[in-house]
Design an enzyme around this catalytic site. Structure first.
Site, PDB file in Angstrom:
ATOM      1  N   ASP A 219       0.858  -1.097   0.022  1.00 41.78           N
ATOM      2  CA  ASP A 219      -0.065   0.013   0.060  1.00 41.78           C
ATOM      3  C   ASP A 219       0.890   1.407  -0.027  1.00 41.78           C
ATOM      4  O   ASP A 219       0.661   2.189  -0.732  1.00 41.78           O
ATOM      5  CB  ASP A 219      -0.736   0.066   1.280  1.00 41.78           C
ATOM      6  CG  ASP A 219      -1.812  -1.119   1.443  1.00 41.78           C
ATOM      7  OD1 ASP A 219      -2.411  -1.469   0.451  1.00 41.78           O
ATOM      8  OD2 ASP A 219      -1.590  -1.893   2.393  1.00 41.78           O
TER       9      ASP A 219
ATOM     10  N   GLU B  53       1.851  -6.941  -4.985  1.00 39.10           N
ATOM     11  CA  GLU B  53       1.701  -6.105  -6.179  1.00 39.10           C
ATOM     12  C   GLU B  53       2.649  -5.170  -6.803  1.00 39.10           C
ATOM     13  O   GLU B  53       3.146  -5.525  -7.942  1.00 39.10           O
ATOM     14  CB  GLU B  53       0.169  -5.272  -5.750  1.00 39.10           C
ATOM     15  CG  GLU B  53       0.299  -3.979  -6.891  1.00 39.10           C
ATOM     16  CD  GLU B  53      -1.251  -3.329  -6.562  1.00 39.10           C
ATOM     17  OE1 GLU B  53      -2.204  -3.963  -5.988  1.00 39.10           O
ATOM     18  OE2 GLU B  53      -1.275  -2.232  -7.061  1.00 39.10           O
TER      19      GLU B  53
HETATM   20  O1  TRH Z   1       4.879  -5.944   0.861  1.00 45.26           O
HETATM   21  P1  TRH Z   1       3.740  -6.713  -0.031  1.00 45.26           P
HETATM   22  O2  TRH Z   1       3.426  -7.971   0.090  1.00 45.26           O
HETATM   23  O3  TRH Z   1       2.508  -5.975  -0.224  1.00 45.26           O
HETATM   24  C1  TRH Z   1       1.364  -6.673  -0.384  1.00 45.26           C
HETATM   25  C2  TRH Z   1       0.695  -6.370  -1.701  1.00 45.26           C
HETATM   26  O4  TRH Z   1       0.668  -5.173  -2.163  1.00 45.26           O
HETATM   27  C3  TRH Z   1      -0.784  -6.860  -1.802  1.00 45.26           C
HETATM   28  O5  TRH Z   1      -1.355  -6.523  -2.978  1.00 45.26           O
HETATM   29  C4  TRH Z   1      -1.645  -6.047  -0.489  1.00 45.26           C
HETATM   30  O6  TRH Z   1      -2.858  -6.403  -0.661  1.00 45.26           O
HETATM   31  C5  TRH Z   1      -0.983  -6.487   0.800  1.00 45.26           C
HETATM   32  O7  TRH Z   1       0.361  -6.063   0.642  1.00 45.26           O
HETATM   33  C6  TRH Z   1      -1.672  -5.676   1.631  1.00 45.26           C
HETATM   34  O8  TRH Z   1       4.413  -6.683  -1.549  1.00 45.26           O
HETATM   35  P2  TRH Z   1       4.494  -5.419  -2.833  1.00 45.26           P
HETATM   36  O9  TRH Z   1       3.332  -4.937  -3.299  1.00 45.26           O
HETATM   37  O10 TRH Z   1       5.568  -6.224  -3.620  1.00 45.26           O
HETATM   38  O11 TRH Z   1       5.198  -4.285  -2.121  1.00 45.26           O
HETATM   39  C7  TRH Z   1       6.665  -4.075  -1.567  1.00 45.26           C
HETATM   40  C8  TRH Z   1       7.145  -2.928  -1.640  1.00 45.26           C
HETATM   41  O12 TRH Z   1       8.478  -2.902  -1.128  1.00 45.26           O
HETATM   42  C9  TRH Z   1       7.536  -2.706  -3.271  1.00 45.26           C
HETATM   43  O13 TRH Z   1       7.136  -1.276  -3.422  1.00 45.26           O
HETATM   44  C10 TRH Z   1       8.853  -2.982  -3.390  1.00 45.26           C
HETATM   45  C11 TRH Z   1       9.509  -2.464  -1.976  1.00 45.26           C
HETATM   46  N1  TRH Z   1      10.679  -2.965  -1.674  1.00 45.26           N
HETATM   47  C12 TRH Z   1      11.754  -2.168  -1.406  1.00 45.26           C
HETATM   48  O14 TRH Z   1      11.615  -1.023  -1.595  1.00 45.26           O
HETATM   49  N2  TRH Z   1      13.014  -2.622  -0.644  1.00 45.26           N
HETATM   50  C13 TRH Z   1      13.212  -4.037  -0.846  1.00 45.26           C
HETATM   51  O15 TRH Z   1      14.391  -4.427  -0.307  1.00 45.26           O
HETATM   52  C14 TRH Z   1      12.137  -4.880  -1.072  1.00 45.26           C
HETATM   53  C15 TRH Z   1      12.326  -6.554  -0.955  1.00 45.26           C
HETATM   54  C16 TRH Z   1      10.749  -4.318  -1.351  1.00 45.26           C
END
Ligand code: TRH
Length: 404
Positions: A21, A301
């Site tokens: 989010d 996502e």
């Molecule tokens: O963290 P998530 O599992 O978020 C989830 C999904 O958005 C899902 O759709 C939602 O319903 C739920 O949360 C509540 O995975 P996502 O979406 O990939 O988000 C991770 C964020 O973290 C993304 O912006 C990439 C970032 N990131 C970093 O900035 N640094 C890192 O080292 C890593 C591994 C990720």
């Protein structure tokens, strides 16, 4: 409506779980501010989660400027401020009543958007841009759906991202060299991360996932596989399982090094598998990791979208829902993404994605997937190019001008 509209934007984000989010909200906020000159305020109820993505943020501050975006702690009871031209509630979070009333009182009503979760399912096209009048106030909210087709809101993509990716990945031509010819960007990236450079014939994989029943079997397939494999695991929910696989227990210390803010420690090795645990890095750095690896395991996502921009073969662990509806969502993207691939390649993606999301026999599925890597790599670049034509931030601004 004039081209300069909207001049200001309020994005409201309530952190439900994980980083998706706030990850999407923060990315959109920066894009509107940096690429379109919009004065953006990001309201977030969980500054600790935000600070993981933006380490310079101070979690004690009610208001601060981070990279050109005004970041406000969205605490209950906060006095309403002047309403922005464009108001975005991320993922159906509920706007404060006082703010809604201030929106309604404005002579020129703001454009009010509910930015929805991403899905590749067909129904999205029918719901994108639908209006929803407020039951009591003279306001209309519009549903804005990201997506993979021209009839959806598209995907978040920074203006120069694909050019930066290509520059980062550009291989140096090295005659008579038996080691892989990495770009300077890639070599520096591994050095800064404290991860050794590639060895001959090695496969490099990033692994960002939730707890996953298939993880131990996947690690075993890598350990006993024919090819050396380096796996980079960002600190987080998968880590306890990785450590258990290597017979470790206890807490890990993730104190970042002052110099580069990154430290890869600890590391594990067995058979043909080496695992390096990485601290959670900024979004820009995470992009580099995806660009530098051969195959990326992503989740949720936003990381799933970033893996698609990376153009590399990727494996998606979808955010699980109790009723199992997530499997239809998984299948919808899988079908779109693999359309046009050779039947064996399409099946290889299907089998590995299913095995990684609760199916069986991940070891065999992995072997089939890896065997199709060359086709998937060139497909990934074309796929990214095709998706790039539909840019979410541009669509959002066009839509705002249209309905204002
Ligand atoms: O963290 P998530 O599992 O978020 C989830 C999904 O958005 C899902 O759709 C939602 O319903 C739920 O949360 C509540 O995975 P996502 O979406 O990939 O988000 C991770 C964020 O973290 C993304 O912006 C990439 C970032 N990131 C970093 O900035 N640094 C890192 O080292 C890593 C591994 C990720």
């Amino acid at each position: 409506m004039e081209a300069g509209f909207p001049r200001s934007c309020d994005i409201f984000c309530s952190v439900v779980d994980n980083y998706g989010d706030i990850g999407v909200s923060w990315r959109l906020a920066r894009q509107l501010a940096h690429e379109h000159g919009v004065a953006v305020r990001l309201w977030v109820d969980d500054l600790a989660s935000f600070a993981r993505l933006c380490p310079e943020a101070d979690t004690a501050l009610a208001r601060q400027i981070c990279r050109g975006v005004e970041v406000l702690h969205w605490a209950t009871g906060r006095a309403p401020v002047a309403v922005a031209d464009l108001v975005i509630e991320a993922f159906a979070c509920k706007l404060p009543q006082a703010y809604l009333e201030a929106m309604a009182a404005r002579a020129r009503k703001p454009v009010w958007i509910n930015l929805e979760y991403l899905s590749a399912e067909d129904w999205v096209e029918g719901c994108h841009r639908l209006p929803s009048p407020h039951p009591a106030l003279p306001l209309t909210k519009y549903f804005f759906f990201p997506g993979f087709t021209a009839k959806t809101g598209g995907l978040l993509l920074e203006r120069d991202l694909l050019a930066r990716r290509d520059a980062f990945q550009a291989k140096i031509i090295q005659e008579d060299s038996r080691t892989p010819a990495l770009s300077r960007g890639e070599r520096e990236f591994w050095r800064n991360l404290g991860v050794p450079q590639r060895i001959e014939g090695e496969l490099r994989v990033s692994l960002f996932s939730y707890e996953n029943e298939a993880l131990a079997a996947l690690l075993a397939a890598w350990e006993h596989g024919a090819q050396p494999l380096t796996c980079l695991v960002p600190e987080g929910r998968a880590l306890p399982q990785v450590r258990q696989y290597f017979g470790e227990a206890g807490e890990l210390d993730f104190s970042p090094t002052a110099a580069v803010g990154l430290k890869s420690d600890p590391r594990y090795a067995r058979g043909n598998l080496r695992v390096h645990v990485l601290p959670f890095v900024e979004q820009e750095q995470y992009d580099l990791l995806l660009w530098a690896c051969d195959i990326n395991f992503v989740r949720g996502e936003d990381s799933c979208v970033r893996a698609q921009w990376a153009g590399k073969p990727f494996v998606w662990q979808i955010y699980p829902q109790h009723d199992g509806v997530h499997l239809a969502k998984l299948e919808a993207l899988r079908v779109r993404y693999t359309r046009g691939l050779a039947p064996g390649t399409e099946a290889a993606v299907r089998d590995l994605w299913l095995a990684w999301n609760g199916g069986a026999d991940i070891g065999a599925a992995w072997q089939r997937f890896v065997a199709r890597r060359a086709e998937l790599s060139s497909h990934g670049l074309h796929w990214a190019q095709r998706l790039a034509a539909n840019n979410l931030a541009l669509n959002l601004l066009d839509f705002s001008r249209e309905v204002a």
